[in-house]
Design a protein around this motif. Structure first.
Motif, mmCIF file in Angstrom:
data_model
loop_
_atom_site.group_PDB
_atom_site.id
_atom_site.type_symbol
_atom_site.label_atom_id
_atom_site.label_comp_id
_atom_site.label_asym_id
_atom_site.label_seq_id
_atom_site.Cartn_x
_atom_site.Cartn_y
_atom_site.Cartn_z
ATOM 1 N N VAL A 113 0.883 -1.148 0.000
ATOM 2 C CA VAL A 113 0.000 0.000 0.000
ATOM 3 C C VAL A 113 0.930 1.210 0.000
ATOM 4 O O VAL A 113 1.581 1.499 0.996
ATOM 5 N N LEU A 114 1.018 1.870 -1.142
ATOM 6 C CA LEU A 114 1.963 2.964 -1.280
ATOM 7 C C LEU A 114 1.282 4.295 -1.000
ATOM 8 O O LEU A 114 0.828 4.996 -1.896
ATOM 9 N N ALA A 115 1.181 4.577 0.278
ATOM 10 C CA ALA A 115 0.663 5.849 0.759
ATOM 11 C C ALA A 115 1.592 6.285 1.885
ATOM 12 O O ALA A 115 2.310 5.474 2.471
ATOM 13 N N CYS A 116 1.593 7.549 2.157
ATOM 14 C CA CYS A 116 2.458 8.067 3.211
ATOM 15 C C CYS A 116 2.104 7.432 4.555
ATOM 16 O O CYS A 116 0.941 7.446 4.960
ATOM 17 N N PRO A 117 3.094 6.849 5.233
ATOM 18 C CA PRO A 117 2.803 6.250 6.539
ATOM 19 C C PRO A 117 2.502 7.302 7.612
ATOM 20 O O PRO A 117 1.972 6.974 8.669
ATOM 21 N N GLU A 118 2.784 8.570 7.327
ATOM 22 C CA GLU A 118 2.523 9.633 8.296
ATOM 23 C C GLU A 118 1.137 10.242 8.110
ATOM 24 O O GLU A 118 0.380 10.364 9.063
ATOM 25 N N CYS A 119 0.818 10.638 6.855
ATOM 26 C CA CYS A 119 -0.438 11.366 6.640
ATOM 27 C C CYS A 119 -1.398 10.662 5.678
ATOM 28 O O CYS A 119 -2.522 11.122 5.496
ATOM 29 N N GLY A 120 -0.949 9.569 5.044
ATOM 30 C CA GLY A 120 -1.790 8.856 4.093
ATOM 31 C C GLY A 120 -1.828 9.486 2.717
ATOM 32 O O GLY A 120 -2.574 9.051 1.844
ATOM 33 N N GLY A 121 -1.008 10.516 2.502
ATOM 34 C CA GLY A 121 -0.999 11.242 1.236
ATOM 35 C C GLY A 121 -0.309 10.494 0.102
ATOM 36 O O GLY A 121 0.266 9.419 0.287
ATOM 37 N N HIS A 122 -0.355 11.098 -1.077
ATOM 38 C CA HIS A 122 0.257 10.557 -2.290
ATOM 39 C C HIS A 122 1.780 10.575 -2.147
ATOM 40 O O HIS A 122 2.349 11.546 -1.640
ATOM 41 N N VAL A 123 2.425 9.521 -2.595
ATOM 42 C CA VAL A 123 3.878 9.416 -2.472
ATOM 43 C C VAL A 123 4.539 9.154 -3.819
ATOM 44 O O VAL A 123 3.906 8.660 -4.752
ATOM 45 N N GLN A 124 5.808 9.477 -3.879
ATOM 46 C CA GLN A 124 6.676 9.117 -4.993
ATOM 47 C C GLN A 124 7.606 8.018 -4.485
ATOM 48 O O GLN A 124 8.125 8.112 -3.368
ATOM 49 N N VAL A 125 7.814 6.990 -5.285
ATOM 50 C CA VAL A 125 8.746 5.933 -4.916
ATOM 51 C C VAL A 125 10.144 6.408 -5.293
ATOM 52 O O VAL A 125 10.407 6.725 -6.454
ATOM 53 N N THR A 126 11.039 6.490 -4.307
ATOM 54 C CA THR A 126 12.399 6.953 -4.570
ATOM 55 C C THR A 126 13.405 5.811 -4.597
ATOM 56 O O THR A 126 14.487 5.965 -5.141
ATOM 57 N N LYS A 127 13.057 4.687 -3.997
ATOM 58 C CA LYS A 127 13.911 3.495 -4.028
ATOM 59 C C LYS A 127 13.014 2.263 -3.980
ATOM 60 O O LYS A 127 11.893 2.318 -3.504
ATOM 61 N N GLY A 128 13.582 1.144 -4.455
ATOM 62 C CA GLY A 128 12.860 -0.123 -4.358
ATOM 63 C C GLY A 128 12.458 -0.714 -5.690
ATOM 64 O O GLY A 128 11.868 -1.786 -5.739
ATOM 65 N N GLN A 129 12.779 -0.014 -6.790
ATOM 66 C CA GLN A 129 12.401 -0.500 -8.110
ATOM 67 C C GLN A 129 13.605 -0.944 -8.945
ATOM 68 O O GLN A 129 13.448 -1.299 -10.109
ATOM 69 N N SER A 130 14.783 -0.918 -8.366
ATOM 70 C CA SER A 130 16.003 -1.215 -9.125
ATOM 71 C C SER A 130 16.110 -2.674 -9.527
ATOM 72 O O SER A 130 15.629 -3.574 -8.842
ATOM 73 N N CYS A 131 16.758 -2.873 -10.629
ATOM 74 C CA CYS A 131 17.141 -4.206 -11.091
ATOM 75 C C CYS A 131 18.366 -3.972 -11.975
ATOM 76 O O CYS A 131 18.246 -3.780 -13.184
ATOM 77 N N THR A 132 19.516 -3.909 -11.328
ATOM 78 C CA THR A 132 20.726 -3.505 -12.026
ATOM 79 C C THR A 132 21.956 -4.241 -11.500
ATOM 80 O O THR A 132 21.930 -4.783 -10.397
ATOM 81 N N ILE A 133 22.990 -4.226 -12.292
ATOM 82 C CA ILE A 133 24.263 -4.798 -11.858
ATOM 83 C C ILE A 133 25.049 -3.712 -11.146
ATOM 84 O O ILE A 133 25.246 -2.618 -11.685
ATOM 85 N N LYS A 134 25.491 -4.007 -9.938
ATOM 86 C CA LYS A 134 26.253 -3.045 -9.144
ATOM 87 C C LYS A 134 27.743 -3.162 -9.445
ATOM 88 O O LYS A 134 28.422 -2.164 -9.660
ATOM 89 N N CYS A 135 28.240 -4.402 -9.445
ATOM 90 C CA CYS A 135 29.671 -4.594 -9.672
ATOM 91 C C CYS A 135 29.964 -6.042 -10.035
ATOM 92 O O CYS A 135 29.112 -6.924 -9.894
ATOM 93 N N MET A 136 31.176 -6.242 -10.512
ATOM 94 C CA MET A 136 31.663 -7.581 -10.859
ATOM 95 C C MET A 136 33.070 -7.749 -10.284
ATOM 96 O O MET A 136 33.860 -6.803 -10.329
ATOM 97 N N ASP A 137 33.350 -8.907 -9.757
ATOM 98 C CA ASP A 137 34.694 -9.235 -9.285
ATOM 99 C C ASP A 137 35.314 -10.102 -10.379
ATOM 100 O O ASP A 137 34.868 -11.239 -10.599
ATOM 101 N N ILE A 138 36.304 -9.541 -11.077
ATOM 102 C CA ILE A 138 36.906 -10.245 -12.216
ATOM 103 C C ILE A 138 38.394 -10.394 -12.044
ATOM 104 O O ILE A 138 39.024 -9.665 -11.265
ATOM 105 N N GLU A 139 38.963 -11.328 -12.791
ATOM 106 C CA GLU A 139 40.407 -11.483 -12.892
ATOM 107 C C GLU A 139 40.772 -11.225 -14.344
ATOM 108 O O GLU A 139 40.280 -11.911 -15.240
ATOM 109 N N GLU A 140 41.593 -10.196 -14.558
ATOM 110 C CA GLU A 140 41.985 -9.845 -15.916
ATOM 111 C C GLU A 140 43.168 -10.698 -16.366
ATOM 112 O O GLU A 140 44.021 -11.065 -15.554
ATOM 113 N N ALA A 141 43.218 -10.982 -17.660
ATOM 114 C CA ALA A 141 44.340 -11.722 -18.238
ATOM 115 C C ALA A 141 45.555 -10.795 -18.283
ATOM 116 O O ALA A 141 45.423 -9.584 -18.409
#
Length: 126
Positions: A97-125
């Motif tokens: 339920v995406l409403a403000c937990p304080e006042c019940g108002g309309h909210v914008q989602v600022t985090k929680g929708q990501s699906c990305t690669i952050k980093c890779m641990d590699i060994e270079e030749a």
């Protein structure tokens, strides 16, 4: 199982990026997955194992970092975590339920929708 298509896209992107370097081995790939994506970590790990067979990523560890849901309220200025309310009739899914937990108002989602690669641990030749 939409995790397979998501993991396939992530793996394709990682392999394309690795093609720019002389990579000998990939030890791990870390992904940031938002809680609103409803992607299952175990399903993603299984899909990663299957999708990476026969690639430079085969045998590498797939690490998932969770990104919690964060909201910003348009009405009262609240900025912080969401409070997830679940219907007790749903055993396998929670419905946020995406409403403000304080006042019940309309909210914008600022985090929680990501699906990305952050980093890779590699060994270079050499």
């Amino acid at each position: 199982m939409h995790e397979v298509s998501v993991v396939t896209s992530l793996v394709d992107a990682v392999i394309a990026e690795l093609g720019k370097y002389k990579v000998e081995k990939v030890n791990s790939v870390t992904a940031v997955i938002g809680d609103l994506t409803n992607l299952g970590e175990e399903q993603m790990a299984f899909a990663y194992e299957i999708v990476t067979r026969g690639t430079i990523l085969e045998g590498s560890e797939f690490i998932v970092e969770h990104e919690p849901i964060e909201l910003r309220c348009d009405s009262c200025g609240y900025w912080g975590p969401a409070k997830i309310l679940t219907d007790p009739d749903f055993d396998t899914h929670s419905i946020p339920v995406l409403a403000c937990p304080e006042c019940g108002g309309h909210v914008q989602v600022t985090k929680g929708q990501s699906c990305t690669i952050k980093c890779m641990d590699i060994e270079e030749a050499d």
